[in-house]
Design an enzyme around this catalytic site. Structure first.
Site, mmCIF file in Angstrom:
data_model
loop_
_atom_site.group_PDB
_atom_site.id
_atom_site.type_symbol
_atom_site.label_atom_id
_atom_site.label_comp_id
_atom_site.label_asym_id
_atom_site.label_seq_id
_atom_site.Cartn_x
_atom_site.Cartn_y
_atom_site.Cartn_z
ATOM 1 N N GLU A 458 5.245 -84.929 -64.733
ATOM 2 C CA GLU A 458 6.144 -84.797 -65.885
ATOM 3 C C GLU A 458 5.816 -83.569 -66.727
ATOM 4 O OE1 GLU A 458 8.593 -86.445 -65.524
ATOM 5 O OE2 GLU A 458 7.859 -88.086 -64.275
ATOM 6 N N GLY A 459 5.433 -82.491 -66.073
ATOM 7 C CA GLY A 459 5.104 -81.242 -66.771
ATOM 8 C C GLY A 459 3.608 -81.099 -66.887
#
Length: 608
Positions: A458-459
């Site tokens: 997620e990043g």
């Protein structure tokens, strides 16, 4: 200490969650209904998740070329979670929801992450459905989101590709109109997708009747070329099994094929997949290409997807927090029961004396207190962010806008800070166990392995740092940073009136000034490469300042409660530890930011 006692204190005595019931949307609720939700989730987590955490770690998903097999325990846990109603907890009554505050939903879901993050709950499915509620058509909401909220179907997010992980502008998946009548499909404009997606969590399984993939792809123009960069990305609903406009399964497979499972360090209970879209293994309608339905407008796919991505980032932060908390509780129990060594006297150790438990050693207390300060502080941060979500959705216009902007600034911290420091807590939990902690006879090594993912997905950590320094603190002319500073100063003003907390208040004030000065210094040349060379140290210092603020605010709530029991002493000690041992670290981090140090950026490749 227990997880429930921490949640109860933070929800009721710090965040005053019952005050939300004065708002029309939550008016049917009371503390009793909140407690009932927490009780139910705590019980399901205890009975259906925790006993099988090691099982799903050792019995990895298996793909036989036809279908993926997961342990029966995973099926049972997912069924129990769906039946609890938590997938639709925050939705309207008309959608089968409870109209539950997101603050309470987040707290309730914490039990599942602590019991077995690997089995998982419904983060991706709920996030997928929530995105469709925000950006989908009425038909898309009724057909796809409604089934996801009911637990009959599950959801994924398909962003990364083998050649494009964080660099979404390099997405190569293509979507072309499916026939002359593609605009008239009741489920939205219909396209055929071809491409590959990598690292797709829960991308293939038999846990639900259908899997709804949200896929980023580019639509070629008449010349066959696509718009370069992220501006050309669109978003599509691609179901594993095709459905009718009424939401019934047609019995036909879409052209989505599992190419393989990724074998992971942790999170082994959840499938992680490489998916091929349009390879021709399945040919719906007699031709290759996965059928997908456009969400929103062409070219605005990433804008829509950020709705799910930001929600997932807070979810990842909570997962990291709970893995840290699970390790802390395990090592606390171990330290209370493991005899080792003897107390130091004036003349050294007396071997004739009985051994003491390791929790009586100062260094073990240091490691336990570090874990407590990281994990309980991170839990408070995540619940505060959840409270901002409720404010954004149900507050008046001014408070909703303020909550929106504060959440924008805090989201990189909510994702990244727990993923770094609660991972460190897991490392300390192993250290407290000694050699036993490095074996599979104790659970702490699995907690560390599971948590190591959270700095990546997620990043990544670096992506979050650049997002913070390049976008979030600058957006709307720095108004978000100013709002956060205003909140911090309000806490400082309250705390400085209390002699026991005044020194902490002054230290936080100095830290806030340092962060502000470093932000200006980083951008003094106006050259992004100068500023962003040290984005991660900036984020570390920023995050530590935020957590110091959270702990000071929690300490104020402890003192306001009037309690002097062991739990209160523990929270005040954790706050004191953070200010004495952790907050001073920001000086070194910010020094390289302020000087725009280029040691790393300028080193030639050959020098490595």
């Amino acid at each position: 200490m227990s997880l429930r006692s921490s949640i109860d204190f933070l929800l009721y005595q710090w965040l005053n969650a019952p005050a939300l019931n004065q708002r029309e949307r939550f008016s049917d609720h009371s503390r009793d209904t909140f407690d009932a939700v927490l009780d139910t989730c705590e019980r399901i987590a205890r009975e259906k998740y925790a006993p099988f955490n090691r099982l799903v770690d050792t019995q990895e998903p298996h793909f036989d070329g036809d279908k993926v097999t997961l342990p029966q325990a995973t099926h049972d846990a997912q069924k129990a979670y769906a039946e609890s109603g938590m997938l639709s907890a925050a939705q309207d009554y008309d959608w089968g929801g409870m109209q539950l505050p997101y603050t309470v939903e987040a707290a309730a879901n914490a039990f599942f992450a602590c019991a077995s993050v690997s089995i998982g709950s419904g983060m991706l499915t709920t996030g997928n459905a929530n995105l469709l509620m925000a950006h989908g058509t009425e038909a898309q909401k009724n057909v796809f989101a409604r089934h996801e909220f009911a637990g009959r179907w599950s959801g994924t997010m398909c962003l990364s590709e083998p050649q494009a992980g964080s660099s979404l502008s390099d997405v190569a998946t293509r979507a072309v109109p499916d026939g002359a009548d593609h605009e008239s499909d009741p489920l939205g404009p219909r396209y055929r997708l071809k491409g590959n997606k990598m690292w797709i969590s829960a991308g293939e399984h038999e846990l639900t009747e259908n899997i709804i993939h949200l896929v980023l792809a580019k639509i070629p123009g008449p010349d066959g070329k696509t718009v370069p960069g992220v501006r050309g990305i669109s978003l599509f609903i691609v179901p594993k099994k095709l459905v009718t406009p009424e939401g019934q399964l047609t019995g036909e497979r879409n052209d989505v094929a599992l190419a393989g499972l990724n074998h992971k360090l942790g999170w082994r209970g959840t499938t992680n997949t490489l998916l091929n879209f349009g390879e021709g293994k399945f040919q719906p309608g007699g031709q290759a290409g996965a059928i997908g339905y456009l969400v929103g407008r062409p070219g605005e796919g990433l804008k829509c997807m950020f709705h799910m991505m930001n929600e997932a980032r807070i979810g990842v932060g909570m997962a990291a927090t709970m893995l840290g908390m699970a390790g802390y509780l395990a090592s606390l129990d171990y330290a209370r029961n493991r005899p080792q060594g003897r107390p130091m006297g004036v003349g050294g150790k007396d071997a004739a004396q009985p051994q003491i438990r390791i929790i009586e050693h100062a260094d073990v207390k240091r490691m336990l207190l570090a874990q407590k300060s990281y994990c309980e502080g991170a839990l408070a941060l995540e619940l505060f962010c959840a409270r901002l979500v409720d404010e954004q959705h149900t507050g008046d216009a001014a408070s909703a806008d303020e909550a929106r902007l504060l959440l924008e600034v805090l989201t990189p911290i909510a994702k990244s800070w727990p993923s770094e420091w609660c991972l460190e807590a897991n490392s300390l939990a192993i250290q407290i166990h000694g050699g036993y902690g490095y074996t599979r006879d104790f659970p702490v090594e699995q907690y560390w392995r599971d948590n190591r993912l959270n700095m990546i997905h997620e990043g990544t950590h670096g992506i979050q740092a650049m997002d913070l320094l390049a976008r979030k603190v600058l957006m709307e002319n720095g108004r978000g940073l100013q709002l956060l500073a205003g909140r911090i100063n309000q806490t400082i003003e309250r705390a400085i009136q209390q002699p026991e907390l005044a020194a902490h208040a002054n230290a936080l004030g100095a830290a806030l000034q340092q962060v502000g000065s470093a932000t200006k210094a980083a951008w003094a040349t106006g050259v992004p490469t100068d500023a962003l060379a040290n984005a991660v140290p900036y984020m570390q210092a920023f995050g530590h300042t935020v957590l110091a603020w959270i702990w000071l605010d929690v300490a104020l709530a402890v003192r306001a409660s009037g309690s002097r029991d062991a739990a209160a002493q523990g929270r005040l000690a954790a706050a004191r530890f953070f200010f004495h041992y952790e907050l001073p670290k920001i000086g070194a981090w910010l020094r390289v930011v302020e000087t725009r140090d280029q040691t790393c950026a300028e080193l030639p490749e050959d020098a490595f």
